[in-house]
Scaffold this active site. Sequence first.
Site, PDB file in Angstrom:
ATOM      1  N   TYR A  11     -17.057 -14.294 -34.622  1.00 37.20           N
ATOM      2  CA  TYR A  11     -16.285 -13.271 -33.927  1.00 37.20           C
ATOM      3  C   TYR A  11     -15.187 -13.845 -33.035  1.00 37.20           C
ATOM      4  O   TYR A  11     -14.489 -13.089 -32.352  1.00 37.20           O
ATOM      5  CB  TYR A  11     -17.231 -12.417 -33.056  1.00 37.20           C
ATOM      6  CG  TYR A  11     -18.062 -13.235 -32.095  1.00 37.20           C
ATOM      7  CD1 TYR A  11     -17.556 -13.618 -30.859  1.00 37.20           C
ATOM      8  CD2 TYR A  11     -19.360 -13.651 -32.435  1.00 37.20           C
ATOM      9  CE1 TYR A  11     -18.311 -14.394 -29.986  1.00 37.20           C
ATOM     10  CE2 TYR A  11     -20.119 -14.415 -31.559  1.00 37.20           C
ATOM     11  CZ  TYR A  11     -19.595 -14.782 -30.338  1.00 37.20           C
ATOM     12  OH  TYR A  11     -20.336 -15.556 -29.472  1.00 37.20           O
ATOM     13  N   GLY A  12     -15.021 -15.175 -33.017  1.00 34.33           N
ATOM     14  CA  GLY A  12     -14.045 -15.790 -32.113  1.00 34.33           C
ATOM     15  C   GLY A  12     -13.225 -16.859 -32.790  1.00 34.33           C
ATOM     16  O   GLY A  12     -12.488 -16.597 -33.740  1.00 34.33           O
ATOM     17  N   THR A  13     -13.362 -18.093 -32.319  1.00 32.55           N
ATOM     18  CA  THR A  13     -12.515 -19.176 -32.818  1.00 32.55           C
ATOM     19  C   THR A  13     -12.878 -19.652 -34.218  1.00 32.55           C
ATOM     20  O   THR A  13     -12.180 -20.492 -34.786  1.00 32.55           O
ATOM     21  CB  THR A  13     -12.558 -20.374 -31.851  1.00 32.55           C
ATOM     22  OG1 THR A  13     -13.920 -20.794 -31.692  1.00 32.55           O
ATOM     23  CG2 THR A  13     -11.975 -20.006 -30.496  1.00 32.55           C
ATOM     24  N   LEU A  14     -13.981 -19.118 -34.801  1.00 28.07           N
ATOM     25  CA  LEU A  14     -14.341 -19.450 -36.184  1.00 28.07           C
ATOM     26  C   LEU A  14     -13.800 -18.423 -37.187  1.00 28.07           C
ATOM     27  O   LEU A  14     -13.931 -18.602 -38.389  1.00 28.07           O
ATOM     28  CB  LEU A  14     -15.859 -19.556 -36.332  1.00 28.07           C
ATOM     29  CG  LEU A  14     -16.508 -20.721 -35.592  1.00 28.07           C
ATOM     30  CD1 LEU A  14     -18.026 -20.607 -35.642  1.00 28.07           C
ATOM     31  CD2 LEU A  14     -16.061 -22.068 -36.170  1.00 28.07           C
ATOM     32  N   GLU A 208      -3.237   6.333 -34.309  1.00 25.15           N
ATOM     33  CA  GLU A 208      -4.463   6.102 -35.068  1.00 25.15           C
ATOM     34  C   GLU A 208      -5.727   6.452 -34.277  1.00 25.15           C
ATOM     35  O   GLU A 208      -6.836   6.247 -34.763  1.00 25.15           O
ATOM     36  CB  GLU A 208      -4.525   4.641 -35.534  1.00 25.15           C
ATOM     37  CG  GLU A 208      -3.332   4.191 -36.368  1.00 25.15           C
ATOM     38  CD  GLU A 208      -3.150   4.996 -37.649  1.00 25.15           C
ATOM     39  OE1 GLU A 208      -4.101   5.692 -38.073  1.00 25.15           O
ATOM     40  OE2 GLU A 208      -2.058   4.929 -38.245  1.00 25.15           O
TER      41      GLU A 208
END
Length: 280
Positions: A11-14, A208
């Site tokens: 959910y982040g830097t990966l 949206e």
Amino acid sequence: MTKETKTLFVYGTLLKHEKYHETLMKESSPLAASAWIKGRLYDTGEGYPVCVVLEQNTVYGELYEVSDETLHKIDELEEGYDQQEIEVMTDQGPRSAVAYTIGKQKASSLKEIESGCWKSYQLWERKPSSFYYFAYGSCMDDARFKLAKVEHYFKQIIGGGTLDRFTTRFTLVRPDGSRADMVEDGGETEGVLYEVPFDAIRYLYKREGVNEGTYRPAFVDVTVGDQVYEDCLTFLVLKKSEEIAPPGHYRSEIEKGADLYLSEAFRKKIRSHMDSLIKP
């Protein structure tokens, strides 16, 4: 000997195109580009987020099949965090996976990322002069841009683009008919890619219904001709219902945009699909 693998939620830097994806995730197999868990996301202030698993709120990310060797390397990166088995939702149903999380108490002094989406949060924080926006429904046409007097934001049209793994569906049901969505089912869809100034983001989020929980921001790679445009903003329906036919005015906007920019094969496919849906 077959390598042992595990399913990993990131959910982040990966995430794809994020800081550590290329070095740590390039040999992993993507299972879902659109995945989410129950929890809250926080900004550490050090260039990466952390996640707390809770029943309230949602954290968005991606799902991968990773080798034990890769997971060992990620363990080193995520030292100090808990490796937790969790249920991950995808468009194809729930999956069991591991994720790197922290306890609620450790996050008490951190800033919550209310959107639950690291990429969306970074876009708002960076405020780039422009970004790419992928439209696949009524925003392929400019009629409502003109009504809202924002057509000047949408003058830079890159062209008709294709998106792998997703199919255009009509899952947002309203009394007069449905509105468009994209569902990750391994298919392919087409839409219009714009380059828009950052000032357009407020209009798009409002249109949206992001704050009302109608659509959510997502980031996809779109191919136009022989060029791939990375991390293009698009919007996906949060609560998907059984498809019904869109109303005539909405269908007309889709068809006008499609006729200008999309392939003949796709135009035939989307018309046929809309024809097949039950009218409200």
